[in-house]
Design an enzyme around this catalytic site. Sequence first.
Site, PDB file in Angstrom:
ATOM      1  N   ARG A  44       9.021   3.725  -4.401  1.00  0.00           N
ATOM      2  CA  ARG A  44       8.420   3.587  -5.733  1.00  0.00           C
ATOM      3  C   ARG A  44       8.939   4.610  -6.732  1.00  0.00           C
ATOM      4  NH1 ARG A  44       2.231   2.412  -3.723  1.00  0.00           N
ATOM      5  NH2 ARG A  44       2.740   0.346  -2.945  1.00  0.00           N
TER       6      ARG A  44
ATOM      7  N   ARG B 200       4.613   8.826  -1.718  1.00  0.00           N
ATOM      8  CA  ARG B 200       4.008   8.010  -0.651  1.00  0.00           C
ATOM      9  C   ARG B 200       4.713   6.674  -0.549  1.00  0.00           C
ATOM     10  NH1 ARG B 200      -0.030   3.794  -0.473  1.00  0.00           N
ATOM     11  NH2 ARG B 200      -0.351   3.943  -2.716  1.00  0.00           N
TER      12      ARG B 200
ATOM     13  N   PHE C 273       7.770  -3.801   2.977  1.00  0.00           N
ATOM     14  CA  PHE C 273       7.218  -2.968   1.903  1.00  0.00           C
ATOM     15  C   PHE C 273       8.248  -1.929   1.506  1.00  0.00           C
ATOM     16  CE2 PHE C 273       3.013  -2.112  -0.078  1.00  0.00           C
ATOM     17  CZ  PHE C 273       2.501  -3.391  -0.016  1.00  0.00           C
TER      18      PHE C 273
ATOM     19  N   HIS D  99       3.720   3.403  -9.940  1.00  0.00           N
ATOM     20  CA  HIS D  99       4.060   2.152  -9.260  1.00  0.00           C
ATOM     21  C   HIS D  99       4.907   1.347 -10.245  1.00  0.00           C
ATOM     22  CE1 HIS D  99       3.688  -1.677  -7.257  1.00  0.00           C
ATOM     23  NE2 HIS D  99       2.977  -1.139  -6.280  1.00  0.00           N
TER      24      HIS D  99
ATOM     25  N   GLN E 278       2.236   9.441  -8.319  1.00  0.00           N
ATOM     26  CA  GLN E 278       3.041   8.234  -8.086  1.00  0.00           C
ATOM     27  C   GLN E 278       2.906   7.217  -9.215  1.00  0.00           C
ATOM     28  OE1 GLN E 278       2.295   5.275  -4.630  1.00  0.00           O
ATOM     29  NE2 GLN E 278       4.312   6.176  -4.300  1.00  0.00           N
TER      30      GLN E 278
ATOM     31  N   GLU F 299       3.274  -4.446  -4.444  1.00  0.00           N
ATOM     32  CA  GLU F 299       4.639  -4.362  -3.958  1.00  0.00           C
ATOM     33  C   GLU F 299       4.980  -5.557  -3.061  1.00  0.00           C
ATOM     34  OE1 GLU F 299       6.050  -0.338  -3.474  1.00  0.00           O
ATOM     35  OE2 GLU F 299       6.171  -0.785  -1.353  1.00  0.00           O
TER      36      GLU F 299
ATOM     37  N   HIS G  97      -0.430   5.360 -10.294  1.00  0.00           N
ATOM     38  CA  HIS G  97      -1.048   4.605  -9.214  1.00  0.00           C
ATOM     39  C   HIS G  97      -1.756   5.476  -8.179  1.00  0.00           C
ATOM     40  CE1 HIS G  97      -1.571   1.215  -6.560  1.00  0.00           C
ATOM     41  NE2 HIS G  97      -0.810   1.734  -5.620  1.00  0.00           N
TER      42      HIS G  97
ATOM     43  N   LEU H  70      -2.481  -3.819 -11.227  1.00  0.00           N
ATOM     44  CA  LEU H  70      -1.339  -3.775 -10.316  1.00  0.00           C
ATOM     45  C   LEU H  70      -0.877  -5.163  -9.893  1.00  0.00           C
ATOM     46  CD1 LEU H  70       0.333  -1.848  -8.366  1.00  0.00           C
ATOM     47  CD2 LEU H  70      -1.278  -2.589  -6.637  1.00  0.00           C
TER      48      LEU H  70
HETATM   49  C1  LIG Z   1      -4.842  -1.508  -7.275  1.00  0.00           C
HETATM   50  C2  LIG Z   1      -4.501  -0.722  -6.045  1.00  0.00           C
HETATM   51  C3  LIG Z   1      -3.861  -1.323  -4.983  1.00  0.00           C
HETATM   52  C4  LIG Z   1      -3.552  -0.592  -3.842  1.00  0.00           C
HETATM   53  N1  LIG Z   1      -2.929  -1.213  -2.793  1.00  0.00           N
HETATM   54  C5  LIG Z   1      -2.670  -0.512  -1.665  1.00  0.00           C
HETATM   55  C6  LIG Z   1      -2.077  -1.155  -0.545  1.00  0.00           C
HETATM   56  O1  LIG Z   1      -1.805  -2.353  -0.543  1.00  0.00           O
HETATM   57  N2  LIG Z   1      -1.817  -0.412   0.557  1.00  0.00           N
HETATM   58  C7  LIG Z   1      -2.115   0.924   0.623  1.00  0.00           C
HETATM   59  O2  LIG Z   1      -1.859   1.551   1.660  1.00  0.00           O
HETATM   60  N3  LIG Z   1      -2.704   1.542  -0.430  1.00  0.00           N
HETATM   61  C8  LIG Z   1      -2.989   0.852  -1.561  1.00  0.00           C
HETATM   62  N4  LIG Z   1      -3.588   1.500  -2.614  1.00  0.00           N
HETATM   63  C9  LIG Z   1      -4.053   2.889  -2.455  1.00  0.00           C
HETATM   64  C10 LIG Z   1      -5.345   2.894  -1.637  1.00  0.00           C
HETATM   65  O3  LIG Z   1      -6.066   1.732  -1.886  1.00  0.00           O
HETATM   66  C11 LIG Z   1      -6.222   4.090  -1.961  1.00  0.00           C
HETATM   67  O4  LIG Z   1      -5.491   5.281  -1.898  1.00  0.00           O
HETATM   68  C12 LIG Z   1      -7.375   4.180  -0.955  1.00  0.00           C
HETATM   69  O5  LIG Z   1      -8.051   2.959  -0.867  1.00  0.00           O
HETATM   70  C13 LIG Z   1      -8.348   5.279  -1.323  1.00  0.00           C
HETATM   71  O6  LIG Z   1      -9.453   5.196  -0.465  1.00  0.00           O
HETATM   72  P1  LIG Z   1     -10.556   6.334  -0.453  1.00  0.00           P
HETATM   73  O7  LIG Z   1     -11.598   5.934   0.507  1.00  0.00           O
HETATM   74  O8  LIG Z   1      -9.897   7.648  -0.292  1.00  0.00           O
HETATM   75  O9  LIG Z   1     -11.142   6.317  -1.936  1.00  0.00           O
HETATM   76  P2  LIG Z   1     -11.931   5.161  -2.741  1.00  0.00           P
HETATM   77  O10 LIG Z   1     -11.838   3.842  -2.110  1.00  0.00           O
HETATM   78  O11 LIG Z   1     -11.481   5.318  -4.145  1.00  0.00           O
HETATM   79  O12 LIG Z   1     -13.451   5.624  -2.619  1.00  0.00           O
HETATM   80  C14 LIG Z   1     -13.934   6.783  -3.250  1.00  0.00           C
HETATM   81  C15 LIG Z   1     -15.425   6.868  -3.040  1.00  0.00           C
HETATM   82  O13 LIG Z   1     -15.880   8.122  -3.531  1.00  0.00           O
HETATM   83  C16 LIG Z   1     -17.048   7.934  -4.277  1.00  0.00           C
HETATM   84  N5  LIG Z   1     -17.162   9.027  -5.241  1.00  0.00           N
HETATM   85  C17 LIG Z   1     -16.210   9.531  -6.063  1.00  0.00           C
HETATM   86  N6  LIG Z   1     -16.717  10.523  -6.803  1.00  0.00           N
HETATM   87  C18 LIG Z   1     -18.027  10.660  -6.440  1.00  0.00           C
HETATM   88  C19 LIG Z   1     -19.082  11.508  -6.842  1.00  0.00           C
HETATM   89  N7  LIG Z   1     -18.949  12.409  -7.813  1.00  0.00           N
HETATM   90  N8  LIG Z   1     -20.292  11.361  -6.240  1.00  0.00           N
HETATM   91  C20 LIG Z   1     -20.483  10.422  -5.287  1.00  0.00           C
HETATM   92  N9  LIG Z   1     -19.509   9.583  -4.876  1.00  0.00           N
HETATM   93  C21 LIG Z   1     -18.299   9.714  -5.441  1.00  0.00           C
HETATM   94  C22 LIG Z   1     -16.886   6.577  -4.913  1.00  0.00           C
HETATM   95  O14 LIG Z   1     -18.133   6.042  -5.278  1.00  0.00           O
HETATM   96  C23 LIG Z   1     -16.228   5.801  -3.762  1.00  0.00           C
HETATM   97  O15 LIG Z   1     -17.192   5.301  -2.904  1.00  0.00           O
HETATM   98  C24 LIG Z   1      -3.896   0.791  -3.775  1.00  0.00           C
HETATM   99  C25 LIG Z   1      -4.545   1.398  -4.839  1.00  0.00           C
HETATM  100  C26 LIG Z   1      -4.817   0.652  -5.976  1.00  0.00           C
HETATM  101  C27 LIG Z   1      -5.469   1.369  -7.133  1.00  0.00           C
END
Ligand SMILES: Cc1cc2nc3c(=O)[nH]c(=O)nc-3n(C[C@H](O)[C@H](O)[C@H](O)COP(=O)(O)OP(=O)(O)OC[C@H]3O[C@@H](n4cnc5c(N)ncnc54)[C@H](O)[C@@H]3O)c2cc1C
Length: 588
Positions: A286, A389, A117, A233, A231, A246, A354, A243
């Site tokens: 990135r 990151r 990566f 991407h 960031q 990577e 991203h 996306l």
């Molecule tokens: C397309 C894509 C590919 C990626 N690939 C990778 C990868 O391969 N490896 C890696 O390390 N990272 C990757 N990332 C980054 C990583 O996936 C995210 O940073 C991470 O999954 C975020 O997780 P989280 O639990 O913090 O937030 P999320 O999974 O976004 O969850 C947020 C939660 O908060 C809730 N929420 C938000 N606002 C409210 C509100 N007002 N009231 C109630 N609930 C709310 C939502 O409903 C959801 O359940 C990627 C990101 C993207 C966009």
Amino acid sequence: MQVIEADVIIVGAGGAGLRTAIAVAEADPKLSIALLSKVYPMRSHTCAAEGGAAGVIKSNDNLEYHFHDTVSGGDWLTDQDAVDLFVNEIPKELLRMEHWGCPWSRETSGNVAVRPFGGMKIMRTWFAADKTGFHMLHTLFQTSIKYPSVKRFDEYYTVDLLTDDGACYGCTAIEMRTGQMRQFRGKAIVICSGGAGKIFPFTTNGAVKTGDGMAMAYRAGVPLKDMEFVQYHPTGLPGSGILLTEACRGEGGYLLNKDGYRYLQDYGLGPETPTPVLKAMELGPRDQLSQAFWHEQKKGRTIPTKWGDVVHLDLRHLGEKKIDERLPLIRELSAKYVDSDPVTTLVPVRPVVHYMMGGIHTDIHAATPLNGLYAAGECACVSINGANRLGSNSLGELLVFGARAGRGAAEYAKKGLTAPSERLDALAADSEARVKAWFQRTQATDRVPDLKKRLTTAMEDGCGIYRDEATIKAACDIIVDVRERFKNVALEDKSSVYNTDLYQTLEMDAMIEVAQTVAVSALERRESRGAHQRLDHVKRDDEAFLKHSMAHYNPNGEPRIDYLDVVITKSKPAERVYGARAGGQSAA
Ligand SMILES: Cc1cc2nc3c(=O)[nH]c(=O)nc-3n(C[C@H](O)[C@H](O)[C@H](O)COP(=O)(O)OP(=O)(O)OC[C@H]3O[C@@H](n4cnc5c(N)ncnc54)[C@H](O)[C@@H]3O)c2cc1C
């Protein structure tokens, strides 16, 4: 207003929220947990993660290497105590995921496979084909179901935190099915609400990533840290912003300019070095890859399309078998969205917003400065990502710090602190009045979709891959104007059942706060570091800016910015070096 009580309230049920819930349930099964999410948990953005999660497991790797890659990748703005703890805990977390049923891709020997990566100089990214986030989220979701103490409130939109005298005691949330507001009272609250990529017009982020939790904490007095670091991407699909992981480059893909030339070798990222120490080039970090695109564009070496300029991702030499085994989703997405089969055709790509490196300020226990309030996942800044990151560190971050937030919140909740119920009722009533005002207003002079367009365009123009004083200032001025005009919006839809007009208005409210912290923090940081590149201050300035910026809420105007020292334990700031110049060593 109905009051719902729980020992621990978790806002967000993506990867971080679910991991937090499991940790609380494991710490003490007697603690009741309310898990709130504005979407069904499996629709959280974690589901969209493709490439994988980094953690040391192979014999040619070690924790020091992961530490140094992460610290230099973050341009020394990472807190090294946090990174140390992170690289130590992540392999155990990934193994735990295996035991909970996560189907990691394997080598023919049966061992867990790892892939290269960007910015990771040794292969250490665990993956499940190119659907890692889907499998991880599923694993966490089904594991959470076995704990009866976890009570889910799916499709509850959290509006405000309830805070009194330096502590947090709950939140208000609207049950989206009925439009009724509820008061949630808890002894500890954890925000796991994800990132805020939607403050930009072109992003990989799902529609729900509007920074709600960041804005809630910020308004409650918790500073947002390092918000200027956004960031890009390097490989998003033009038009949609979807996306292409990577891992495409990890598996050996090339980036070509309009002349079919691997241009990254012109940007200090080449030539390639042999394995096991990884080549840089396409596997550079990135920020530097996105910046190289910007320079190619200025030189007229990108390819114009109706969706803006692109370069080409070339996967053809990998062959159909490998693409189908390792990158099946990429093949599907490329065919569906840009009509290109990577087995035979070049795929157009361009940089796309991203990830937010910044977020809610926490310590290494995921605790914020507000008593009883914790944060983990992309909404938080602990900070292990610094100014940039590394890909595949975020899925790990949500496991390690989700678990820590859960354990910390469980411990804190046992203190049983609470505020007088009349006080909480009054706070909840204020929150409800704020929402009702949108229903009552009739004379709208502005519409949310128009303001959103103006805001996101300003962010792209002013806070993009390269910035300078004039462009950032212009963005700041537009945000002030958007904030003023937002006071005049009214809901067109006055209904109570799944009122998307209301939720988009609430999201816009959060986006304005978050965007303003990004722009003002970017204006004040007069240096270039990682993802924050200033054309008018091109050098990194450790003397003045080896510091976290902290944006504090100011109800009367733009945020107040001050700075916090970075924690440096064993890696002194140095030049970031990739490719052959790295000298064949991973550790700095
Ligand atoms: C397309 C894509 C590919 C990626 N690939 C990778 C990868 O391969 N490896 C890696 O390390 N990272 C990757 N990332 C980054 C990583 O996936 C995210 O940073 C991470 O999954 C975020 O997780 P989280 O639990 O913090 O937030 P999320 O999974 O976004 O969850 C947020 C939660 O908060 C809730 N929420 C938000 N606002 C409210 C509100 N007002 N009231 C109630 N609930 C709310 C939502 O409903 C959801 O359940 C990627 C990101 C993207 C966009």
